[in-house]
Design a protein around this motif. Structure first.
Motif, mmCIF file in Angstrom:
data_model
loop_
_atom_site.group_PDB
_atom_site.id
_atom_site.type_symbol
_atom_site.label_atom_id
_atom_site.label_comp_id
_atom_site.label_asym_id
_atom_site.label_seq_id
_atom_site.Cartn_x
_atom_site.Cartn_y
_atom_site.Cartn_z
ATOM 1 N N UNK A 1 0.831 -1.211 0.000
ATOM 2 C CA UNK A 1 0.000 0.000 0.000
ATOM 3 C C UNK A 1 0.859 1.252 0.000
ATOM 4 N N UNK A 2 1.997 1.194 0.716
ATOM 5 C CA UNK A 2 2.887 2.340 0.816
ATOM 6 C C UNK A 2 4.219 2.032 0.124
ATOM 7 N N UNK A 3 4.907 3.095 -0.282
ATOM 8 C CA UNK A 3 6.215 2.963 -0.908
ATOM 9 C C UNK A 3 7.109 4.093 -0.432
ATOM 10 N N UNK A 4 8.390 3.801 -0.253
ATOM 11 C CA UNK A 4 9.340 4.818 0.193
ATOM 12 C C UNK A 4 10.242 5.232 -0.962
ATOM 13 N N UNK A 5 10.409 6.525 -1.136
ATOM 14 C CA UNK A 5 11.289 7.049 -2.183
ATOM 15 C C UNK A 5 12.741 6.742 -1.820
ATOM 16 N N UNK A 6 13.500 6.205 -2.760
ATOM 17 C CA UNK A 6 14.900 5.877 -2.520
ATOM 18 C C UNK A 6 15.763 7.122 -2.359
ATOM 19 N N UNK B 1 14.501 10.766 -1.357
ATOM 20 C CA UNK B 1 14.156 11.646 -0.234
ATOM 21 C C UNK B 1 13.603 10.892 0.968
ATOM 22 N N UNK B 2 13.339 9.577 0.809
ATOM 23 C CA UNK B 2 12.843 8.692 1.871
ATOM 24 C C UNK B 2 11.403 8.991 2.291
ATOM 25 N N UNK B 3 10.717 9.802 1.524
ATOM 26 C CA UNK B 3 9.316 10.083 1.848
ATOM 27 C C UNK B 3 8.469 8.846 1.587
ATOM 28 N N UNK B 4 7.529 8.580 2.504
ATOM 29 C CA UNK B 4 6.628 7.440 2.362
ATOM 30 C C UNK B 4 5.325 7.926 1.729
ATOM 31 N N UNK B 5 4.941 7.270 0.648
ATOM 32 C CA UNK B 5 3.767 7.700 -0.122
ATOM 33 C C UNK B 5 2.867 6.519 -0.414
ATOM 34 N N UNK B 6 1.624 6.826 -0.781
ATOM 35 C CA UNK B 6 0.706 5.783 -1.215
ATOM 36 C C UNK B 6 1.149 5.264 -2.583
ATOM 37 N N UNK B 7 1.224 3.950 -2.721
ATOM 38 C CA UNK B 7 1.662 3.335 -3.969
ATOM 39 C C UNK B 7 0.788 3.760 -5.145
ATOM 40 N N UNK B 8 -0.529 3.851 -4.920
ATOM 41 C CA UNK B 8 -1.448 4.227 -5.996
ATOM 42 C C UNK B 8 -1.122 5.611 -6.544
ATOM 43 N N UNK B 9 -0.753 6.538 -5.640
ATOM 44 C CA UNK B 9 -0.434 7.894 -6.073
ATOM 45 C C UNK B 9 0.854 7.909 -6.884
ATOM 46 N N UNK B 10 1.829 7.096 -6.469
ATOM 47 C CA UNK B 10 3.104 7.032 -7.185
ATOM 48 C C UNK B 10 2.904 6.425 -8.574
ATOM 49 N N UNK B 11 2.075 5.394 -8.653
ATOM 50 C CA UNK B 11 1.785 4.760 -9.949
ATOM 51 C C UNK B 11 1.096 5.745 -10.884
ATOM 52 N N UNK B 12 0.148 6.510 -10.355
ATOM 53 C CA UNK B 12 -0.532 7.524 -11.164
ATOM 54 C C UNK B 12 0.444 8.559 -11.692
ATOM 55 N N UNK C 1 6.484 12.435 -6.029
ATOM 56 C CA UNK C 1 5.883 13.759 -6.136
ATOM 57 C C UNK C 1 6.394 14.715 -5.069
ATOM 58 N N UNK C 2 7.384 14.274 -4.288
ATOM 59 C CA UNK C 2 8.020 15.150 -3.308
ATOM 60 C C UNK C 2 9.342 15.713 -3.829
ATOM 61 N N UNK C 3 10.203 14.827 -4.385
ATOM 62 C CA UNK C 3 11.523 15.275 -4.853
ATOM 63 C C UNK C 3 11.737 15.071 -6.349
ATOM 64 N N UNK C 4 10.752 14.506 -7.059
ATOM 65 C CA UNK C 4 10.810 14.281 -8.506
ATOM 66 C C UNK C 4 11.775 13.169 -8.906
ATOM 67 N N UNK D 1 19.416 9.622 -28.915
ATOM 68 C CA UNK D 1 19.642 9.029 -27.593
ATOM 69 C C UNK D 1 18.984 9.902 -26.527
ATOM 70 N N UNK D 2 18.063 9.293 -25.792
ATOM 71 C CA UNK D 2 17.288 10.015 -24.782
ATOM 72 C C UNK D 2 17.491 9.338 -23.428
ATOM 73 N N UNK D 3 17.348 10.097 -22.357
ATOM 74 C CA UNK D 3 17.398 9.497 -21.032
ATOM 75 C C UNK D 3 16.430 10.219 -20.106
ATOM 76 N N UNK D 4 16.308 9.676 -18.880
ATOM 77 C CA UNK D 4 15.465 10.278 -17.855
ATOM 78 C C UNK D 4 16.332 10.987 -16.827
ATOM 79 N N UNK D 5 15.798 11.988 -16.132
ATOM 80 C CA UNK D 5 16.578 12.731 -15.141
ATOM 81 C C UNK D 5 17.202 11.818 -14.088
ATOM 82 N N UNK D 6 18.490 12.031 -13.832
ATOM 83 C CA UNK D 6 19.173 11.320 -12.769
ATOM 84 C C UNK D 6 19.558 9.886 -13.063
ATOM 85 N N UNK D 7 19.304 9.393 -14.268
ATOM 86 C CA UNK D 7 19.594 7.992 -14.590
ATOM 87 C C UNK D 7 21.101 7.721 -14.534
#
Length: 291
Positions: free
Chosen positions: A29-34, A36-47, A53-56, A220-226
């Motif tokens: 149900x919950x997930x922790x960001x690797x 910022x360590x913020x704990x969030x609802x998994x559904x919100x993170x999936x959306x 949604x705290x540190x991007x 060649x494309x990448x995502x932020x912080x990869x």
């Protein structure tokens, strides 16, 4: 009255360790960001496409989630799903590792290949998944990627490959390293046919994958912080005897030094790919590129 203010609340309830276990939040149900360590609802993170949604911070995505987020609904057709790994070198417990990750990830191998549409533009696509033996490239992964490239060439389709890998699969030795050359040759033929190849590097893309098909895209494309690189940071520092910059082997570092064409936020991933595909699609009426 003053006594009442300092009077101990006898009605306060203390929860024992056993009681806490009973009221724990169910797993998943919950997930922790690797980051910022913020704990969030998994559904919100999936959306939010698995972006904090705290540190991007861009979290790793499964291959299935990636396909769902980028391919138009109902248009994806998986190809070459029957190709799976064997144990050519009789490496101890290799089959057990494969079976365990197949059950854990609901994947047969560390990548999914197929065809689909992105904002109406048809494309061949490959998506690697770091949750399956760290996305390592063995003979099966190399064969699947080679076949989808050949399918794209035969059917005059652009090709997009989302990379996520720890490198070549050590359990298959030289057979794994041979996949670097095999996939690169297939991409060369795809290029000679005048077709587009987009390499989309995600976290992490390292080792033999970064040294072969992940680095030779037309775009060649990448995502932020990869994390993108070949050898590990510590090994490089020990070899050259110098400290490396803090942002070394990040997508932003590679963009600054000309190794990437763009770094795209995940929320803009589908839109950006759709625009590139549209620009490189032949106009059926005029026979000219819509650029």
């Amino acid at each position: 009255m003053i006594k009442q203010l300092f009077k101990r609340n006898k009605k306060r309830k203390y929860v024992s360790i056993e009681q806490k276990k009973e009221i724990d939040v169910p797993e998943g149900i919950m997930i922790k960001c690797d980051s910022c360590k913020k704990i969030m609802y998994s559904k919100e993170v999936i959306k939010n496409n698995h972006v904090c949604y705290n540190c991007d911070y861009h979290m790793m995505m499964t291959a299935h989630d990636r396909i769902e987020s980028v391919i138009d609904k109902g248009t994806f057709e998986e190809l070459f799903e029957h190709i799976t790994s064997v144990n050519p070198l009789n490496f101890p417990k290799y089959e057990e590792k494969i079976n365990k990750d197949q059950k854990k990830t609901n994947l047969k191998e560390a990548c999914i290949t197929g065809v689909g549409e992105i904002n109406g533009s048809k494309t061949a696509i490959g998506v690697m998944d770091a949750h399956f033996i760290m996305g390592s490239m063995g003979s099966a992964v190399g064969e699947k990627i080679t076949r989808i490239i050949e399918h794209a060439t035969a059917n005059q389709l652009p090709f997009i490959l989302f990379t996520a890998s720890g490198g070549a699969r050590m359990q298959e030795g030289i057979l794994s390293l041979m996949q670097m050359a095999k996939t690169s040759v297939a991409l060369k033929k795809h290029d000679e046919a005048g077709l587009l190849y987009i390499a989309y590097l995600t976290h992490p893309t390292t080792g033999g994958v970064s040294a072969s098909f992940a680095s030779v895209g037309d775009i060649n494309i990448s995502e932020p912080g990869a994390l993108i690189g070949f050898a590990g940071r510590r090994i490089i520092e020990q070899t050259i005897g110098e400290d490396l910059p803090d942002d070394f082997q990040t997508a932003e570092f590679l963009l600054e030094h000309g190794m990437l064409d763009m770094v795209v936020h995940r929320k803009d991933m589908k839109k950006t790919l759709g625009q590139i595909l549209e620009l490189h699609t032949t106009n059926d009426q005029g026979g000219e590129m819509r650029c």
